[in-house]
Design a protein around this motif. Sequence first.
Motif, PDB file in Angstrom:
ATOM      1  N   THR A  71      35.579  39.109  34.972  1.00 34.85           N
ATOM      2  CA  THR A  71      34.989  39.210  36.307  1.00 34.85           C
ATOM      3  C   THR A  71      33.492  38.940  36.212  1.00 34.85           C
ATOM      4  O   THR A  71      32.814  39.459  35.333  1.00 34.85           O
ATOM      5  N   THR A  72      32.983  38.116  37.121  1.00 38.40           N
ATOM      6  CA  THR A  72      31.564  37.763  37.119  1.00 38.40           C
ATOM      7  C   THR A  72      30.862  38.359  38.334  1.00 38.40           C
ATOM      8  O   THR A  72      31.506  38.833  39.277  1.00 38.40           O
ATOM      9  N   MET A  73      29.548  38.298  38.322  1.00 31.12           N
ATOM     10  CA  MET A  73      28.774  38.760  39.477  1.00 31.12           C
ATOM     11  C   MET A  73      29.106  37.909  40.698  1.00 31.12           C
ATOM     12  O   MET A  73      29.114  38.411  41.812  1.00 31.12           O
ATOM     13  N   ILE A  76      32.169  39.321  42.346  1.00 30.87           N
ATOM     14  CA  ILE A  76      31.848  40.531  43.106  1.00 30.87           C
ATOM     15  C   ILE A  76      31.115  40.163  44.389  1.00 30.87           C
ATOM     16  O   ILE A  76      31.401  40.709  45.458  1.00 30.87           O
ATOM     17  N   ALA A  77      30.182  39.216  44.301  1.00 33.68           N
ATOM     18  CA  ALA A  77      29.431  38.774  45.480  1.00 33.68           C
ATOM     19  C   ALA A  77      30.370  38.227  46.550  1.00 33.68           C
ATOM     20  O   ALA A  77      30.242  38.554  47.731  1.00 33.68           O
ATOM     21  N   ARG A  78      31.333  37.413  46.122  1.00 36.83           N
ATOM     22  CA  ARG A  78      32.310  36.851  47.051  1.00 36.83           C
ATOM     23  C   ARG A  78      33.098  37.963  47.742  1.00 36.83           C
ATOM     24  O   ARG A  78      33.270  37.955  48.956  1.00 36.83           O
ATOM     25  N   ALA A  79      33.561  38.924  46.958  1.00 38.55           N
ATOM     26  CA  ALA A  79      34.363  40.020  47.498  1.00 38.55           C
ATOM     27  C   ALA A  79      33.549  40.915  48.442  1.00 38.55           C
ATOM     28  O   ALA A  79      34.074  41.430  49.426  1.00 38.55           O
ATOM     29  N   ALA A  80      32.263  41.079  48.145  1.00 30.83           N
ATOM     30  CA  ALA A  80      31.408  41.955  48.954  1.00 30.83           C
ATOM     31  C   ALA A  80      30.774  41.238  50.139  1.00 30.83           C
ATOM     32  O   ALA A  80      30.236  41.872  51.040  1.00 30.83           O
ATOM     33  N   GLY A  81      30.799  39.902  50.112  1.00 28.17           N
ATOM     34  CA  GLY A  81      30.169  39.141  51.188  1.00 28.17           C
ATOM     35  C   GLY A  81      28.654  39.136  51.106  1.00 28.17           C
ATOM     36  O   GLY A  81      27.963  39.120  52.122  1.00 28.17           O
ATOM     37  N   VAL A  82      28.141  39.166  49.867  1.00 26.13           N
ATOM     38  CA  VAL A  82      26.692  39.148  49.639  1.00 26.13           C
ATOM     39  C   VAL A  82      26.378  38.079  48.601  1.00 26.13           C
ATOM     40  O   VAL A  82      27.273  37.463  48.032  1.00 26.13           O
ATOM     41  N   SER A 124      24.870  36.613  44.921  1.00 28.43           N
ATOM     42  CA  SER A 124      24.931  37.084  43.532  1.00 28.43           C
ATOM     43  C   SER A 124      23.619  37.768  43.144  1.00 28.43           C
ATOM     44  O   SER A 124      23.615  38.655  42.297  1.00 28.43           O
ATOM     45  N   VAL A 125      22.518  37.404  43.778  1.00 30.12           N
ATOM     46  CA  VAL A 125      21.233  38.072  43.535  1.00 30.12           C
ATOM     47  C   VAL A 125      21.316  39.532  43.986  1.00 30.12           C
ATOM     48  O   VAL A 125      20.840  40.435  43.293  1.00 30.12           O
ATOM     49  N   THR A 126      21.951  39.764  45.133  1.00 27.40           N
ATOM     50  CA  THR A 126      22.117  41.124  45.629  1.00 27.40           C
ATOM     51  C   THR A 126      22.974  41.946  44.673  1.00 27.40           C
ATOM     52  O   THR A 126      22.674  43.105  44.394  1.00 27.40           O
ATOM     53  N   VAL A 127      24.025  41.341  44.140  1.00 26.87           N
ATOM     54  CA  VAL A 127      24.873  42.027  43.168  1.00 26.87           C
ATOM     55  C   VAL A 127      24.052  42.377  41.932  1.00 26.87           C
ATOM     56  O   VAL A 127      24.117  43.501  41.424  1.00 26.87           O
ATOM     57  N   HIS A 128      23.269  41.441  41.435  1.00 26.80           N
ATOM     58  CA  HIS A 128      22.420  41.683  40.262  1.00 26.80           C
ATOM     59  C   HIS A 128      21.480  42.860  40.522  1.00 26.80           C
ATOM     60  O   HIS A 128      21.350  43.762  39.686  1.00 26.80           O
ATOM     61  N   LYS A 129      20.819  42.851  41.676  1.00 33.14           N
ATOM     62  CA  LYS A 129      19.897  43.934  42.015  1.00 33.14           C
ATOM     63  C   LYS A 129      20.616  45.281  42.080  1.00 33.14           C
ATOM     64  O   LYS A 129      20.088  46.296  41.619  1.00 33.14           O
ATOM     65  N   ALA A 130      21.807  45.289  42.639  1.00 32.43           N
ATOM     66  CA  ALA A 130      22.562  46.535  42.761  1.00 32.43           C
ATOM     67  C   ALA A 130      22.982  47.060  41.395  1.00 32.43           C
ATOM     68  O   ALA A 130      22.832  48.254  41.099  1.00 32.43           O
ATOM     69  N   ILE A 131      23.484  46.194  40.551  1.00 30.54           N
ATOM     70  CA  ILE A 131      23.976  46.614  39.234  1.00 30.54           C
ATOM     71  C   ILE A 131      22.838  47.088  38.339  1.00 30.54           C
ATOM     72  O   ILE A 131      22.991  48.049  37.592  1.00 30.54           O
ATOM     73  N   ALA A 174      32.668  46.556  41.703  1.00 24.48           N
ATOM     74  CA  ALA A 174      32.509  46.209  40.290  1.00 24.48           C
ATOM     75  C   ALA A 174      33.457  47.046  39.434  1.00 24.48           C
ATOM     76  O   ALA A 174      34.116  46.528  38.530  1.00 24.48           O
ATOM     77  N   GLU A 175      33.551  48.313  39.755  1.00 24.38           N
ATOM     78  CA  GLU A 175      34.459  49.183  38.997  1.00 24.38           C
ATOM     79  C   GLU A 175      35.918  48.799  39.241  1.00 24.38           C
ATOM     80  O   GLU A 175      36.710  48.693  38.309  1.00 24.38           O
ATOM     81  N   ALA A 176      36.259  48.565  40.502  1.00 22.28           N
ATOM     82  CA  ALA A 176      37.635  48.206  40.850  1.00 22.28           C
ATOM     83  C   ALA A 176      38.054  46.870  40.223  1.00 22.28           C
ATOM     84  O   ALA A 176      39.217  46.679  39.865  1.00 22.28           O
ATOM     85  N   MET A 177      37.087  45.962  40.076  1.00 26.64           N
ATOM     86  CA  MET A 177      37.373  44.647  39.525  1.00 26.64           C
ATOM     87  C   MET A 177      37.199  44.613  38.005  1.00 26.64           C
ATOM     88  O   MET A 177      37.265  43.558  37.396  1.00 26.64           O
ATOM     89  N   ASP A 178      36.947  45.775  37.415  1.00 27.64           N
ATOM     90  CA  ASP A 178      36.801  45.919  35.962  1.00 27.64           C
ATOM     91  C   ASP A 178      35.653  45.066  35.424  1.00 27.64           C
ATOM     92  O   ASP A 178      35.760  44.428  34.374  1.00 27.64           O
ATOM     93  N   TYR A 179      34.514  45.072  36.141  1.00 33.20           N
ATOM     94  CA  TYR A 179      33.338  44.319  35.717  1.00 33.20           C
ATOM     95  C   TYR A 179      32.604  45.067  34.619  1.00 33.20           C
ATOM     96  O   TYR A 179      32.460  46.283  34.669  1.00 33.20           O
TER      97      TYR A 179
END
Length: 62
Positions: free
Chosen positions: A8-10, A13-19, A21-28, A46-51
Amino acid sequence: MSGMKARTTMKDIARAAGVSSVTVHKAIYSKKGVSSETRDKILRLAEAMDYSVNAAASSLKR
């Protein structure tokens, strides 16, 4: 190598969250600029997708 699960990549997760990839990076990485609501959503996904952070890729960036 059939049967191997793709990592699983950022972007996933971005696609699934509708945000972005920069937002995902900042959150993680607990950076500024992400609301607590969005951060929680991303971290749950991220947890559900086993990131997990790819240490090798992360070290290349530094």
